[in-house]
Design an enzyme around this catalytic site. Structure first.
Site, PDB file in Angstrom:
ATOM      1  CG  HIS A 104      -1.909   1.079   1.277  1.00 60.47           C
ATOM      2  ND1 HIS A 104      -2.854   1.184   2.266  1.00 60.47           N
ATOM      3  CD2 HIS A 104      -2.152   2.117   0.428  1.00 60.47           C
ATOM      4  CE1 HIS A 104      -3.631   2.237   2.033  1.00 60.47           C
ATOM      5  NE2 HIS A 104      -3.210   2.815   0.923  1.00 60.47           N
ATOM      6  CG  LEU A 105       2.265   5.190  -2.687  1.00 53.78           C
ATOM      7  CD1 LEU A 105       3.611   4.662  -3.170  1.00 53.78           C
ATOM      8  CD2 LEU A 105       1.648   6.086  -3.745  1.00 53.78           C
ATOM      9  CG  HIS A 106       4.356   2.586   3.005  1.00 58.28           C
ATOM     10  ND1 HIS A 106       4.049   1.449   2.298  1.00 58.28           N
ATOM     11  CD2 HIS A 106       5.426   2.278   3.769  1.00 58.28           C
ATOM     12  CE1 HIS A 106       4.915   0.493   2.622  1.00 58.28           C
ATOM     13  NE2 HIS A 106       5.763   0.963   3.501  1.00 58.28           N
ATOM     14  CG  PHE A 107       7.230   8.047   0.401  1.00 60.02           C
ATOM     15  CD1 PHE A 107       5.990   8.212  -0.198  1.00 60.02           C
ATOM     16  CD2 PHE A 107       8.362   8.064  -0.406  1.00 60.02           C
ATOM     17  CE1 PHE A 107       5.865   8.372  -1.570  1.00 60.02           C
ATOM     18  CE2 PHE A 107       8.259   8.233  -1.781  1.00 60.02           C
ATOM     19  CZ  PHE A 107       7.007   8.386  -2.366  1.00 60.02           C
TER      20      PHE A 107
END
Lengths: 478, 394
Positions: free
Chosen positions: A246-249
């Protein structure tokens, strides 16, 4: 043949369950009612602080071009910085973290680079390892697995958006506007360092872990806005030790230089939009460094294009955003693949260090006391050398990246740029140019000098030619 | 701002007799002197040579930080190297691109050295000398920078190889310059990297020596001696200059207490604390906080604080405190243990807020949030700065 490795995923949220539990819960449709999560069941009426950052078109300099710029007073701790620190400390005192990271012993390993080792026995769980597929960088989002809509609202610190009117705005308690696709900053309950947070762009859209121009720009804005060179952001692609699709930085505070930041660099090229691209020298992992750019957007787009290229070519990679967003490191890697193929020594595997962006940058979290006490620059170097692409593969990957960037540059550049290098490349020395095409730049569109002449007004060719000259020059000096 | 200028004046007056300004002004070199113990690590002295070179006036520089001379083409890695040298309290010499008042970039050799208190071993000032680099040298080896102008000349350089450098370099430089003028429509052409000559390095070393001997001489007259190298090891309760610099960025009123020293004294007090309570720094550092308490201070609250410290817990209390002028105020006091890199408690931080003060700052952060953010910033600073080997022993 699918490549897989087994590892115990890090727990980043107090609501993250083991994979079997997650699947079972999903099957029973118990997706968090009464748990105060971010899903439709709980999000109505939910409120969070909102930080709206100012979109800056040019890089702010304290000096104007002709000294006309108003001199800014000495920056105290910047506001976003205070917000992250304050909210994080609040969660510390509410007991939301699995352990006190400041109680974990840590030291700088003596040596030239100063690798940082931390003894953290609490981070890793004694649970059954899960299988991760490592041969596909792009995988579709799977709602049955853990994702950030399942975190508790108390784990979310604030929303992070661009402000409408070009001024920084802060609302201590703003309703979460579901229609507006908010981006949020949440805590990592198994922190590597103080202030370890996760930036989740457009959390409710459930984007898979893959970089796109908008998300990367958001991350850069966060780095720039925090204004603290010791608050860095990092990104791991799938196959490069991201565990949650799940898109994350990620980001945290470390008021020391990372070894990777100290490594010397050699400039390769400057793009049409002023982005300087260099390669890392004398560092165990081969990679590129991006700096400059006429604006934050230009820098962001160049790096995003490179990342997208890697994703589309199924090459796992990590990104480190350092120096308030002014220096960005891009590191393609192949450790997971080697691990899956059984090519990594058991000695290295036993340390259970998964070389993601922080480890590659030089910050090693070790779970065994023995490894912590015996940590040395040599050991760190040896581990990281396994992570790096080989020189050949790295050059191939670079060629792909430069081609992608050149295309992106061309598409952006309105004005055709005239580059002296092109003039010299016109044949007369046609044979020479031909040689460059065929040998050093397999990614060049076509192999004939005529093609270059035809496109001589475009930025694409300008950049590719400069890249070819760089390669030729490098080849000749060795 | 007034108080900052006052602190800057004191920065020199504490250590040196007034004649030091004149003596420093007699030196022809370009240099600046900064004080790490003042919030913002500002410049406290700029030489005539520096003003001439940079185009700024004294008033525009004093009180500002050295980063004001950096600009878009200043090498980020070099900036990091300087920052790290400051943090580790060690000298450094680098080639650096700076910007003048009119915006012109120029290369210089930046040489920084430290001044230590002879008795207490603390870094009192940083001295930075700037020698403009006049010779234009291209980096031949791995610093090979491909600039946009001289495609043709670059090829020629490469083809010839590096051995003919001495023979042909002048003519090649001319050629480059000609090509640069031809193709360059961006205005000023500046290299990506530059190397100072031996002559320039010697100039820098001599300048540093001269400055240090002036400072040493004028410190003898006040009895508070300084020297160019750390002569004694800093004593107990030592706060390194880098910790000072980090703590100085935190605008809240707070103090650091060292629980390992007898009577648990304060080892650091922020400017805001001094302003809130009306004391001077030298009146409070080294003292236990009990001087803030008075006749009407609730002893149960004091007991609560002691218990929290004993059990190593954070706590928030509301306590009646007294200023230097004997006036009292309600203090929303938050105390938290602060660990260093060993994982053990190094200090307790006490953050104060006067009740009744504006409840939110201009950005809208609540009082509570501001206190917590101060704690967070202190935790990061103390932990990170104790990870390394510590201040250099040279």
């Amino acid at each position: 043949m699918m490549l897989r490795i087994k590892r115990v995923p890090t727990v980043v949220s107090n609501y993250q369950k083991e994979e079997t539990e997650e699947a079972a819960a999903a099957a029973r449709r118990v997706s968090g009612c009464g748990r105060n999560c971010l899903n439709k069941c709980c999000i109505q009426g939910a409120k969070l602080p909102l930080y709206a950052f100012k979109r800056v078109n040019k890089f702010k300099t304290e000096m104007g071009v002709h000294g006309h710029e108003v001199r800014e007073p000495e920056p105290p701790v910047a506001f976003l910085d205070s917000l992250v620190l304050g909210e994080w400390e609040d969660r510390v005192q509410r007991g939301l973290f699995r352990y006190d990271v400041t109680a974990c012993e840590t030291r700088v390993i003596p040596g030239q680079y100063g690798f940082i080792a931390q003894l953290n026995e609490g981070r890793h769980l004694k649970k059954r390892p899960t299988e991760f597929r490592v041969d596909k960088v792009l995988q579709p989002f799977d709602g049955n697995k853990f994702n950030f809509t399942k975190v508790g609202q108390e784990e979310v610190l604030f929303q992070f958006e661009a402000s409408e009117d070009g001024e920084v705005q802060f609302h201590p308690s703003a309703p979460i506007d579901v229609e507006n696709s908010p981006s949020v900053v949440a805590i990592n309950v198994s922190p590597i360092e103080y202030g370890h947070v996760l930036l989740i762009p457009r959390v409710l859209e459930c984007l898979p872990q893959r970089i796109d121009r908008d998300s990367f720009l958001l991350a850069l804005y966060m780095a720039a806005e925090a204004g603290n060179p010791y608050f860095r952001l990092g990104y791991n692609s799938l196959g490069a030790f991201a565990t949650i699709n799940h898109l994350h930085f990620q980001a945290y505070y470390m008021a020391l230089p990372f070894p990777i930041e100290k490594a010397p660099t050699k400039k390769i090229i400057s793009t049409g939009s002023g982005v300087k691209i260099s390669e890392l020298l004398n560092y165990p992992v081969r990679g590129l460094v991006f700096e400059g750019g006429n604006s934050l957007e230009d820098l962001s787009n160049t790096v995003s294009d490179a990342c997208i290229c890697l994703q589309e070519n199924n090459i796992p990679y990590n990104v480190l955003i350092a120096d308030c967003g002014k220096r960005i490191f891009l590191l393609p890697q192949c450790y997971a693949e080697k691990q899956a193929l059984g090519e990594v020594s058991s000695e290295l595997l036993d340390t259970q260090v998964n070389p993601a962006v922080w480890e590659i940058s030089g910050h090693m979290v070790l779970k065994r006391k023995k490894d912590y006490e015996e940590a040395s620059e040599e050991n760190a170097w040896r581990l990281l050398a396994e992570v790096s692409l080989s020189e050949e593969r790295y050059q191939e990957v670079n060629a792909l990246i430069f081609e992608a960037i050149a295309r992106g540059d061309d598409a952006n550049g309105g004005v055709a740029e005239s580059v002296i290098g092109e003039a010299d490349a016109k044949p007369k020395s046609g044979g020479e140019v031909d040689a460059i095409n065929k040998n050093s730049c397999p990614a060049m569109v076509s192999g004939t000098p005529e093609c270059l002449v035809l496109h001589s007004g475009s930025r694409y060719c300008g950049l590719m030619i400069r890249y070819c000259f760089y390669k030729l020059a490098s080849a000749m000096t060795y | 701002m007034d108080s900052q200028l006052g602190l800057i004046e004191q920065s020199f007056n504490n250590r040196y007799t007034l004649w030091v300004h004149e003596a420093l002004d007699e030196l022809p070199d370009s240099f600046t002197i900064t004080d790490p113990s003042i919030s913002g690590h500002p410049i406290v002295f700029a030489s005539r040579g520096f003003l001439k070179m940079s185009g700024f006036s004294r008033a525009e520089i004093i009180g500002r930080n050295g980063r004001m001379f950096q600009g878009p083409r200043t090498n980020r890695r070099t900036i990091m190297e300087i920052r790290e040298a400051i943090r580790e309290e060690r000298p450094i010499e680098v080639n650096l691109l700076n910007y003048k008042k009119d915006g012109t970039p120029f290369w210089m050799l930046f040489k920084m050295s430290l001044v230590f208190g002879k008795e207490d071993g603390r870094a009192t000032h940083f001295v930075a000398v700037q020698v403009p680099i006049v010779s234009r040298k291209h980096m031949r080896n791995s610093g090979m920078s491909y600039s946009e102008d001289g495609g043709g000349s670059r090829l020629r350089e490469i083809v010839f190889g590096s051995c003919r450098r001495e023979v042909c370099s002048d003519s090649l430089l001319d050629l480059d310059r000609v090509l640069a003028l031809d193709s360059d429509d961006t205005g000023l052409e500046i290299e990506d990297s530059c190397e100072a000559s031996d002559l320039e390095k010697r100039k820098a070393a001599t300048a540093i020596d001269n400055i240090l001997s002036v400072l040493t001489h004028y410190s003898q007259l006040t009895g508070r001696l300084v020297c160019g190298k750390r002569c004694s090891l800093p004593g107990m309760g030592f706060i390194s200059s880098s910790l000072y610099i980090s703590l100085g960025r935190i605008k809240q009123s707070f103090v650091l207490i060292d629980p390992h020293l007898p009577d648990m004294p304060m080892v650091y007090a922020s400017d805001a604390f001094l302003k809130l309570t009306g004391y001077d720094r030298n009146e409070v550092v080294g003292q236990n906080c009990r001087f803030l308490n008075g006749v009407d201070t609730d002893t149960t609250v004091l007991y609560q604080i002691k218990e929290s410290i004993r059990t190593e817990q954070a706590c928030t209390v509301r306590i009646l405190n007294y200023r230097k002028d004997k006036s009292s105020f309600w203090n929303l006091l938050h105390i938290s243990p602060i660990r260093n890199a060993s994982g053990k408690i190094a200090y307790f931080a006490a953050v104060h807020t006067e009740e009744g003060c504006r409840n939110q700052d201009r950005h809208g952060l609540s009082l509570e949030m501001r206190q917590l953010s101060a704690i967070g910033a202190i935790k990061v600073a103390v932990r990170s700065l104790s990870m390394g080997a510590g201040p250099s022993k040279s």
